[in-house]
Scaffold this motif. Structure first.
Motif, mmCIF file in Angstrom:
data_model
loop_
_atom_site.group_PDB
_atom_site.id
_atom_site.type_symbol
_atom_site.label_atom_id
_atom_site.label_comp_id
_atom_site.label_asym_id
_atom_site.label_seq_id
_atom_site.Cartn_x
_atom_site.Cartn_y
_atom_site.Cartn_z
ATOM 1 N N LEU A 91 33.713 40.912 32.479
ATOM 2 C CA LEU A 91 32.434 41.077 33.177
ATOM 3 C C LEU A 91 32.581 42.104 34.288
ATOM 4 N N PRO A 92 31.964 43.277 34.172
ATOM 5 C CA PRO A 92 31.925 44.206 35.304
ATOM 6 C C PRO A 92 30.856 43.760 36.307
ATOM 7 N N LEU A 93 31.266 43.459 37.506
ATOM 8 C CA LEU A 93 30.331 43.075 38.570
ATOM 9 C C LEU A 93 29.974 44.356 39.326
ATOM 10 N N ILE A 94 28.854 44.951 38.947
ATOM 11 C CA ILE A 94 28.427 46.233 39.503
ATOM 12 C C ILE A 94 27.536 45.987 40.716
ATOM 13 N N TYR A 95 27.869 46.617 41.828
ATOM 14 C CA TYR A 95 27.062 46.420 43.029
ATOM 15 C C TYR A 95 26.956 47.720 43.828
ATOM 16 N N LYS A 96 25.927 47.777 44.664
ATOM 17 C CA LYS A 96 25.689 48.927 45.532
ATOM 18 C C LYS A 96 25.373 48.411 46.931
ATOM 19 N N PHE A 130 25.693 38.953 34.093
ATOM 20 C CA PHE A 130 26.358 40.215 34.322
ATOM 21 C C PHE A 130 26.496 40.954 32.990
ATOM 22 N N PRO A 131 26.621 42.272 33.022
ATOM 23 C CA PRO A 131 27.003 42.976 31.794
ATOM 24 C C PRO A 131 28.328 42.393 31.298
ATOM 25 N N SER A 132 28.571 42.458 30.002
ATOM 26 C CA SER A 132 29.791 41.848 29.472
ATOM 27 C C SER A 132 30.347 42.666 28.324
ATOM 28 N N SER A 133 31.620 42.447 28.061
ATOM 29 C CA SER A 133 32.295 43.102 26.952
ATOM 30 C C SER A 133 33.154 42.071 26.242
ATOM 31 N N ASP A 154 38.382 30.818 33.975
ATOM 32 C CA ASP A 154 38.185 30.183 32.663
ATOM 33 C C ASP A 154 37.988 31.206 31.544
ATOM 34 N N ALA A 155 39.001 32.009 31.303
ATOM 35 C CA ALA A 155 39.055 32.992 30.214
ATOM 36 C C ALA A 155 38.165 34.210 30.432
ATOM 37 N N ILE A 156 37.559 34.333 31.612
ATOM 38 C CA ILE A 156 36.696 35.469 31.926
ATOM 39 C C ILE A 156 37.321 36.283 33.063
ATOM 40 N N SER A 157 37.368 37.602 32.886
ATOM 41 C CA SER A 157 37.850 38.494 33.942
ATOM 42 C C SER A 157 36.664 39.216 34.562
ATOM 43 N N ILE A 158 36.539 39.105 35.886
ATOM 44 C CA ILE A 158 35.421 39.714 36.600
ATOM 45 C C ILE A 158 35.958 40.870 37.444
ATOM 46 N N TYR A 159 35.503 42.092 37.123
ATOM 47 C CA TYR A 159 35.945 43.297 37.821
ATOM 48 C C TYR A 159 34.828 43.817 38.723
ATOM 49 N N PRO A 160 35.040 43.916 40.026
ATOM 50 C CA PRO A 160 34.010 44.490 40.897
ATOM 51 C C PRO A 160 33.997 46.008 40.838
ATOM 52 N N PHE A 161 32.789 46.584 40.715
ATOM 53 C CA PHE A 161 32.608 48.039 40.698
ATOM 54 C C PHE A 161 31.550 48.415 41.727
ATOM 55 N N LEU A 162 31.949 49.130 42.760
ATOM 56 C CA LEU A 162 31.002 49.622 43.752
ATOM 57 C C LEU A 162 30.479 50.985 43.304
ATOM 58 N N VAL A 163 29.159 51.125 43.207
ATOM 59 C CA VAL A 163 28.547 52.398 42.832
ATOM 60 C C VAL A 163 27.713 52.914 43.997
ATOM 61 N N GLY A 252 35.169 33.462 50.949
ATOM 62 C CA GLY A 252 35.275 32.689 52.196
ATOM 63 C C GLY A 252 36.703 32.432 52.604
ATOM 64 N N GLU A 253 37.631 32.547 51.626
ATOM 65 C CA GLU A 253 39.039 32.358 51.906
ATOM 66 C C GLU A 253 39.752 33.687 52.155
ATOM 67 N N GLY A 254 38.964 34.789 52.240
ATOM 68 C CA GLY A 254 39.545 36.082 52.575
ATOM 69 C C GLY A 254 39.963 36.928 51.406
ATOM 70 N N VAL A 255 39.529 36.579 50.203
ATOM 71 C CA VAL A 255 39.861 37.375 49.032
ATOM 72 C C VAL A 255 38.936 38.581 48.970
ATOM 73 N N GLY A 256 39.467 39.736 48.604
ATOM 74 C CA GLY A 256 38.631 40.927 48.429
ATOM 75 C C GLY A 256 38.633 41.790 49.676
ATOM 76 N N ASP A 257 37.626 42.659 49.755
ATOM 77 C CA ASP A 257 37.574 43.624 50.851
ATOM 78 C C ASP A 257 36.459 43.328 51.829
ATOM 79 N N GLY A 258 35.912 42.104 51.755
ATOM 80 C CA GLY A 258 34.860 41.743 52.677
ATOM 81 C C GLY A 258 33.467 42.084 52.195
ATOM 82 N N ARG A 259 33.367 42.846 51.098
ATOM 83 C CA ARG A 259 32.062 43.202 50.565
ATOM 84 C C ARG A 259 31.830 42.546 49.199
ATOM 85 N N MET A 260 32.856 42.538 48.354
ATOM 86 C CA MET A 260 32.730 41.910 47.035
ATOM 87 C C MET A 260 34.122 41.731 46.453
#
Length: 260
Positions: A91-96, A130-133, A154-163, A252-260
């Motif tokens: 799942l590409p998590l696309i955000y702006k 989300f879009p999926s492949s 649970d068998a799904i990989s979610i990739y954040p993409f900032l556009v 909330g546990e500090g994972v990521g870059d603070g945006r997504m």
């Protein structure tokens, strides 16, 4: 619209006998996992594909986009020796980000919800996701993407993409409606988070060895989002809701870059 007619069919390689009665096959979801499969059944009904593409239950965060590898899924007693990543969907998590507001891209697709006890089978309905492949044939691998990190749930990989805003506009201009993805929509992250229920203590205790932490099985309420331009209501796919809640809790546990 799919017909409710049923027919007899015979295709020994698929593992379904000649005497088996099956429903009309929707070409949109026809299975071609093996060369011998020519769309005689739908992918959701393919036992062979499910065995070869078994998923790993559990959750972990990869800060360097490297998969953990497994031999088995102990929860479902599945062999993962031929599919060690245990990933069955990307799942590409696309955000702006515009005017200090984060917007997340969703698509509407015909998707199946988990079948209820009183239902003989689940039916597809138009839901927000989300879009999926997904790999369509044996040997395909959709997990090698040029990304920095991902969340595995649970068998799904979610990739954040900032556009950028320009990239987002180009994406909307280039999109054309099709049978798989009916429409594209941007919703503010704030609105999404306001709709999500609380989920305290959502993880089970970590097992010994290489076993993953697991998500507690909870029936969450249906989440709906309203489109600003016309007030139209969209219903989130429960899988998407589950993923969003995991992201919310991990952020909330500090994972990521603070945006997504």
């Amino acid at each position: 619209m799919a017909s409710n007619n049923i027919r007899k069919c015979s295709y020994a390689d698929s593992g379904i006998s000649e005497s088996t009665t099956v429903k009309w096959i929707n070409p949109r979801y026809a299975c071609y996992w093996l060369e011998s499969y020519q769309g005689q059944h739908e992918s959701d009904d393919c036992e062979y594909q499910r065995r070869e593409r078994s998923g790993k239950l559990g959750i972990y965060y990869s800060s360097n986009a490297e998969y953990r590898l497994f031999l088995r899924d102990e929860v479902n007693y599945k062999d993962l020796s031929t599919h060690p990543t245990g990933c069955t969907m990307v799942l590409p998590l696309i955000y702006k980000i515009e005017n200090n507001t984060t917007w997340v891209l969703f698509v509407t697709k015909f998707l199946k919800e988990k079948r209820q006890k009183y239902e003989k089978e689940s039916t597809r309905q138009s839901l927000l996701a989300f879009p999926s492949s997904n790999p369509c044939k044996k040997g395909e691998d959709h997990t090698e993407l040029r990304v920095k990190r991902f969340l595995f749930v649970d068998a799904i990989s979610i990739y954040p993409f900032l556009v950028t805003s320009e990239q987002a506009k180009l994406l909307m201009r280039k999109y054309s409606q099709n049978e798989e993805v009916h429409s594209l929509h941007w919703f503010s992250l704030t609105e999404i988070l306001n709709q999500l229920p609380e989920w305290p203590n959502y993880l089970t205790e970590e097992a010994d060895g290489e076993a993953l932490v697991h998500i507690k099985r909870v029936q969450h309420s249906t989440i709906q989002l309203k489109r600003d331009i016309d007030g139209k209501i969209f219903t989130l796919w429960s899988v998407t809701t589950n993923v969003l809640m995991c992201i919310r809790n991990l952020e909330g546990e500090g994972v990521g870059d603070g945006r997504m």
